[in-house]
Design a protein around this motif. Structure first.
Motif, short mmCIF file in Angstrom:
data_model
loop_
_atom_site.label_atom_id
_atom_site.label_comp_id
_atom_site.label_asym_id
_atom_site.label_seq_id
_atom_site.Cartn_x
_atom_site.Cartn_y
_atom_site.Cartn_z
N GLY B 21 2.75 -27.79 -43.20
CA GLY B 21 3.77 -27.96 -44.23
C GLY B 21 4.43 -29.33 -44.15
O GLY B 21 4.37 -30.13 -45.09
N GLU B 40 9.51 -34.83 -35.09
CA GLU B 40 8.52 -33.92 -34.52
C GLU B 40 8.83 -33.70 -33.04
O GLU B 40 8.93 -34.66 -32.27
N ALA B 41 8.96 -32.43 -32.67
CA ALA B 41 9.33 -32.08 -31.29
C ALA B 41 8.27 -32.50 -30.28
O ALA B 41 8.59 -32.84 -29.13
N TRP B 85 0.78 -18.46 -30.43
CA TRP B 85 -0.09 -19.52 -29.92
C TRP B 85 -0.05 -20.60 -30.99
O TRP B 85 -0.81 -20.55 -31.95
N ALA B 89 3.15 -30.72 -31.32
CA ALA B 89 2.52 -32.04 -31.37
C ALA B 89 2.54 -32.53 -32.81
O ALA B 89 2.64 -31.72 -33.74
N ALA B 93 0.16 -27.07 -35.83
CA ALA B 93 -0.98 -26.20 -35.53
C ALA B 93 -2.24 -26.62 -36.28
O ALA B 93 -3.30 -26.03 -36.07
N ALA B 98 -8.68 -23.46 -37.01
CA ALA B 98 -10.13 -23.39 -37.11
C ALA B 98 -10.64 -23.96 -38.43
O ALA B 98 -11.82 -24.27 -38.54
N GLY B 99 -9.77 -24.05 -39.43
CA GLY B 99 -10.18 -24.68 -40.68
C GLY B 99 -10.50 -23.75 -41.85
O GLY B 99 -10.80 -24.22 -42.95
N ALA B 100 -10.40 -22.42 -41.64
CA ALA B 100 -10.69 -21.49 -42.74
C ALA B 100 -9.67 -21.71 -43.86
O ALA B 100 -8.47 -21.65 -43.62
N VAL B 234 14.76 -31.19 -33.08
CA VAL B 234 15.98 -30.92 -33.83
C VAL B 234 16.71 -29.72 -33.23
O VAL B 234 16.12 -28.68 -32.95
N ASN B 270 7.58 -24.21 -38.37
CA ASN B 270 6.81 -22.98 -38.20
C ASN B 270 7.76 -21.78 -38.25
O ASN B 270 8.96 -21.90 -38.05
N ASP B 487 7.38 -24.70 -44.78
CA ASP B 487 6.28 -24.23 -43.94
C ASP B 487 5.90 -22.80 -44.30
O ASP B 487 6.34 -22.26 -45.32
N GLY B 488 5.14 -22.16 -43.42
CA GLY B 488 4.68 -20.80 -43.69
C GLY B 488 5.78 -19.76 -43.71
O GLY B 488 5.54 -18.62 -44.13
N THR B 500 -3.14 -21.50 -44.23
CA THR B 500 -2.86 -22.94 -44.24
C THR B 500 -3.10 -23.60 -45.59
O THR B 500 -2.31 -24.44 -46.03
C1 LIG Z 1 -5.84 -21.36 -32.76
C2 LIG Z 1 -5.42 -21.37 -34.19
C3 LIG Z 1 -6.37 -21.22 -35.20
C4 LIG Z 1 -5.98 -21.21 -36.53
N1 LIG Z 1 -6.93 -21.14 -37.51
C5 LIG Z 1 -6.55 -21.17 -38.81
C6 LIG Z 1 -7.51 -21.15 -39.86
O1 LIG Z 1 -8.72 -21.15 -39.62
N2 LIG Z 1 -7.07 -21.14 -41.13
C7 LIG Z 1 -5.76 -21.16 -41.45
O2 LIG Z 1 -5.42 -21.15 -42.62
N3 LIG Z 1 -4.82 -21.21 -40.47
C8 LIG Z 1 -5.20 -21.22 -39.17
N4 LIG Z 1 -4.25 -21.27 -38.19
C9 LIG Z 1 -2.83 -21.25 -38.60
C10 LIG Z 1 -2.30 -22.58 -39.00
O3 LIG Z 1 -2.50 -23.52 -37.98
C11 LIG Z 1 -0.82 -22.43 -39.30
O4 LIG Z 1 -0.66 -21.42 -40.24
C12 LIG Z 1 -0.19 -23.67 -39.89
O5 LIG Z 1 -0.45 -24.80 -39.12
C13 LIG Z 1 1.30 -23.44 -40.00
O6 LIG Z 1 1.90 -24.53 -40.63
P1 LIG Z 1 3.45 -24.77 -40.49
O7 LIG Z 1 3.75 -25.99 -41.24
O8 LIG Z 1 4.13 -23.51 -40.86
O9 LIG Z 1 3.73 -24.97 -38.94
P2 LIG Z 1 3.00 -25.83 -37.80
O10 LIG Z 1 1.71 -26.37 -38.27
O11 LIG Z 1 3.02 -24.99 -36.60
O12 LIG Z 1 3.98 -27.05 -37.60
C14 LIG Z 1 5.28 -26.91 -37.10
C15 LIG Z 1 5.67 -28.18 -36.38
O13 LIG Z 1 7.08 -28.21 -36.25
C16 LIG Z 1 7.40 -28.71 -34.99
N5 LIG Z 1 8.74 -28.24 -34.63
C17 LIG Z 1 9.14 -26.98 -34.39
N6 LIG Z 1 10.45 -26.93 -34.10
C18 LIG Z 1 10.90 -28.19 -34.18
C19 LIG Z 1 12.18 -28.78 -33.98
N7 LIG Z 1 13.23 -28.06 -33.64
N8 LIG Z 1 12.29 -30.13 -34.14
C20 LIG Z 1 11.20 -30.88 -34.49
N9 LIG Z 1 9.98 -30.36 -34.67
C21 LIG Z 1 9.82 -29.03 -34.53
C22 LIG Z 1 6.31 -28.16 -34.09
O14 LIG Z 1 6.20 -28.91 -32.90
C23 LIG Z 1 5.09 -28.30 -34.99
O15 LIG Z 1 4.46 -29.54 -34.83
C24 LIG Z 1 -4.62 -21.33 -36.85
C25 LIG Z 1 -3.67 -21.48 -35.84
C26 LIG Z 1 -4.06 -21.52 -34.53
C27 LIG Z 1 -3.02 -21.71 -33.48
#
Ligand SMILES: Cc1cc2nc3c(=O)[nH]c(=O)nc-3n(C[C@H](O)[C@H](O)[C@H](O)COP(=O)(O)OP(=O)(O)OC[C@H]3O[C@@H](n4cnc5c(N)ncnc54)[C@H](O)[C@@H]3O)c2cc1C
Ligand code: SF4
Lengths: 174, 523
Positions: B21, B40-41, B85, B89, B93, B98-100, B234, B270, B487-488, B500
């Motif tokens: 996101g 970014e944390a 999990w 970084a 995530a 995995a990229g689906a 944050v 997240n 985000d999600g 994703t």
């Molecule tokens: C092993 C694995 C396999 C996956 N495979 C798939 C797949 O095949 N297809 C699919 O659609 N999805 C998959 N996913 C899920 C997908 O990675 C997540 O749904 C998606 O990345 C979530 O996006 P997001 O923006 O909500 O959060 P994230 O991508 O988790 O990003 C959140 C970010 O915010 C940062 N953060 C958190 N708190 C703070 C704070 N207080 N201050 C600053 N930064 C902060 C975190 O460090 C992180 O970098 C997989 C996930 C994993 C772990």
């Protein structure tokens, strides 16, 4: 603190001769234990060799893989020979030996059949001692790169260019 | 030229988190000329830094700050300190994923309408439809280079897929393929083709898999409008007497507390950290936390109905070779209550290495039943189950005031209990997964319980009515105009699909909205 270790006369024959009757390893005393075939040997400093031998046997009984040699289990448990864990080990091994006695054996190590040892372990499955040993093995044993080939696992593949030309789709029995 | 903005610059948009996101939103805004500070944390890791080693990579990328768990889910017993999990970084995530890349189905945007009243579930229709999102799905698929879209071919199937496909066909399944993946079958968009290394979860060392870490983030930075501050965690979001957010406080890489002013704040940490930040930002004016007049912040936590089926055969499969998630069966993704549950699920191949297999096949198990399974590792095939779970208000993220993180802030407690619908669906999926493998001669199958959550959704959900959720159809909080969720955690319901592609589509759409509202001086 550290016990003096006197690993004297550790020829293969001597080791075999001194091997404890039961269990797969020789408890030699003097802080030294070794495999009957002398494939590995370990000096303990903080805990007793009986305690080390017992948790080693526990490790083999918790995650028994007949094709994995003792040396890998030793690597997985040798960290318990430390000040931080010695009390937990002493209590846990004593409890295990006590339940072995109650079941009619001299101690855990003298229980001949794995299935009988597993019964004793099952009875203490919920204890912190058992869970610490078991939990530690999940990475302590299975995360050893040297055991991976025994399972057929090939590990890192980037340096070899991945599997694109090395059989990612080579299945031939379907 | 990478931008550098002043802490007192109150004209910037602050984006918290740089994952699917936040990373995409930051770049999309920067491309439109909006000034962005992304906090970014975690640290920054690129393909040359990733390691082909499951635990070592986990140590490098995963979020391991403390969290706690409660509820009846087995994760709470097996991994009590690791409910999820996910990644800490740059790129979030999307480094691990995995990229689906699947679109949510039309009816899944309207579950209350289509599923009716399900006891104990807080189902709700999304305030947007598939038609609203379609133009953004198109853009997202181009951005990610999704296979089987835009003329991009499908990936070749690996051994794990071939077993799965053969079983699926024997069973009469029709919709089985190597799926839609954000992994290059051929070079695309300055990224290499997949070399089938098999470490997609550990960060793709070839850059063949899309990740925000090495696409959107550097491209945003190249505009001169985006500054990414890594190792910047944050703590809370600040507001003024008018109830508008004014900036954020964060701990920088040296542990010093900093304050960055902001015109708009977008939260994308997240689904566990985003509600935690809102709750940790409680003030005299907002005693229950920011954007929480409905009381919905943290509630309706969803994690997808998951599980896995592994199977042993009498001959080698070597599932670890090639893409981690190599194919999909979609026949069960439909809504068909005759199966005994509402909603549907996908079956997707999955291969783990020995270290993760030992940890996840049957957590806590020991003895010959377990080790003889591990002994068959080379002959194993595996699939992951991902289905729609029911939103429940009682499944929620709250602050655990008993446990503090390294900054002294209360950590997130994640409470989850399966809904009966989730259990019925999982049991169905276990049966079907088992049947797939038995159809091609499996000698033993393993119905494997859920791993710590990789899909975390719903804790700041989108709703048409203020009382039903936290944000409106743009991801803008109902209570505070210049506070967005990106985000999600916005998901109203979880749908059966991996999330994703939808998170990315929503971020592209939200960037359009924020940029236009800013230019019209509404923000
Ligand atoms: C092993 C694995 C396999 C996956 N495979 C798939 C797949 O095949 N297809 C699919 O659609 N999805 C998959 N996913 C899920 C997908 O990675 C997540 O749904 C998606 O990345 C979530 O996006 P997001 O923006 O909500 O959060 P994230 O991508 O988790 O990003 C959140 C970010 O915010 C940062 N953060 C958190 N708190 C703070 C704070 N207080 N201050 C600053 N930064 C902060 C975190 O460090 C992180 O970098 C997989 C996930 C994993 C772990
Ligand atoms: S299998 Fe392909 S996508 Fe996965 S890590 Fe290897 S090269 Fe990257």
């Amino acid at each position: 603190m550290t016990k003096e270790t006197k690993p004297t006369n550790l020829t293969r024959r001597a080791l075999l001769g001194r091997a404890a009757a039961a269990g797969s390893l020789a408890v030699i005393g003097g802080g030294f234990i070794a495999a009957p075939n002398a494939s590995w040997a370990l000096t303990v400093n903080v805990i007793s060799s009986h305690q080390m031998a017992t948790i080693f046997q526990m490790a083999r009984d918790i995650y028994p893989h007949d094709q994995i040699g003792d040396e890998y289990y030793v690597i997985a448990v040798k960290g318990y020979d430390s000040d931080g864990t010695k009390d937990m080990i002493a209590e846990g091994v004593a409890a295990l030996d006590a339940s072995a006695k109650a079941a009619g054996f001299a101690d855990y190590l003298s229980v001949g059949w794995e299935s009988d040892r597993v019964k004793l372990l099952t009875a203490m499955e919920d204890t912190g001692f058992f869970q610490t040993i078991r939990g530690g093995l999940v990475t302590g044993l299975y995360n050893q790169k040297a055991v991976w080939p025994i399972f057929g696992y090939e590990g890192e593949s980037f340096s070899k260019g991945g599997y694109v030309d090395r059989g990612f789709n080579d299945i031939n029995w379907l | 030229m990478v931008a550098k903005f002043d802490l007192n610059d109150d004209n910037v948009v602050v984006v918290i988190g740089t994952g699917a996101g936040g990373g995409v939103l930051s770049n999309e805004l920067a491309q439109k000329g909006v000034k962005v500070v992304a906090l970014e944390a975690g640290g920054r890791y690129l393909p040359e830094d990733y390691v082909n080693d499951e635990w070592e990579s986990f140590g490098q990328l995963a979020w391991t700050d403390p969290r706690t768990t409660s509820g009846d889910w087995r994760v709470s017993r097996d991994f009590s300190g690791l409910p999820a999990w996910i990644v800490k970084a740059v790129g979030g995530a999307t480094t691990h994923w995995a990229g689906a890349s699947l679109r949510i189905q039309e009816h899944e945007f309207k579950t209350q309408t289509h599923y009716g009243d399900v006891e104990g579930a807080s189902l709700l229709d999304w305030p947007i439809t598939l038609a609203d999102l379609e133009p953004y799905y198109d853009k997202a698929e181009k951005k990610l280079g999704v296979t089987r879209t835009n003329g991009i071919p499908g990936l070749p199937g690996n051994n794990n897929f071939k077993v799965f496909e053969a079983g699926a066909k024997k069973l009469g399944y029709k919709e089985v393929s190597t799926g839609r993946m954000a992994i290059n079958p051929v070079d695309y968009d300055d990224r290499l083709a997949c070399q089938q290394t098999g470490f997609c979860f550990q960060g793709c060392k070839w850059g063949a898999k899309w990740s925000a870490a090495y696409t959107d983030i550097p491209r945003g930075e190249a505009t001169g409008n985006l500054e990414v501050r890594e190792n910047a965690q944050v703590a809370r979001i600040l507001h003024n007497d008018e109830g508008k957010v004014t900036g954020v406080e964060y701990f920088d890489k040296d542990g010093a507390l900093q304050m960055q002013k902001a015109r708009v704040v977008c939260v994308a940490g997240n689904s566990l950290e985003s509600p935690r930040m809102l709750l940790n930002s409680a003030s005299a004016m907002f005693p229950d936390g920011l954007a929480n007049s409905s009381g919905m912040v943290g509630k309706n936590y969803m994690r997808h109905m998951t599980g896995s089926v592994y199977a042993a055969f009498d001959k080698p499969v070597r599932m670890w070779r090639g893409t981690t998630m190599a194919g999909i069966i979609q026949d069960e993704a439909r809504h068909d209550p005759s199966r005994g549950f509402v909603g549907g699920y996908e079956l997707e191949t999955l291969g783990l290495g020995v270290p993760f297999m030992a940890a996840f096949l049957d957590p806590g198990a020991w003895g010959r039943s377990f080790t003889s399974a591990m002994d068959s590792y080379e002959n194993m095939a595996g699939m992951w189950i991902v289905g729609e779970d029911m939103p429940q208000e009682s499944n929620r993220v709250t602050l655990n005031n008993e446990v503090k993180d390294q900054w002294g802030l209360p950590v997130a407690n994640v409470h989850f209990t399966d809904h009966p619908n989730d259990i019925a669906m999982r049991n169905h999926a276990y049966q079907q997964g088992k049947a797939v493998y038995e159809a091609v001669g499996a000698t033993r199958t393993f119905p494997t319980p859920p791993y710590p959550s990789t899909h975390n959704l719903g804790t700041n959900r989108m709703s048409a009515k203020v009382q039903d959720g936290v944000v409106n159809k743009w991801g803008q909080s109902h209570d505070i105009d210049n506070l967005f969720i990106s985000d999600g955690s916005q998901f109203t319901t979880g749908a059966a699909e991996n999330p994703t592609l939808t998170i990315v589509s929503l971020a592209i759409r939200q960037a359009d909205r924020i940029a236009s509202e800013m230019s019209q001086k509404n923000l």
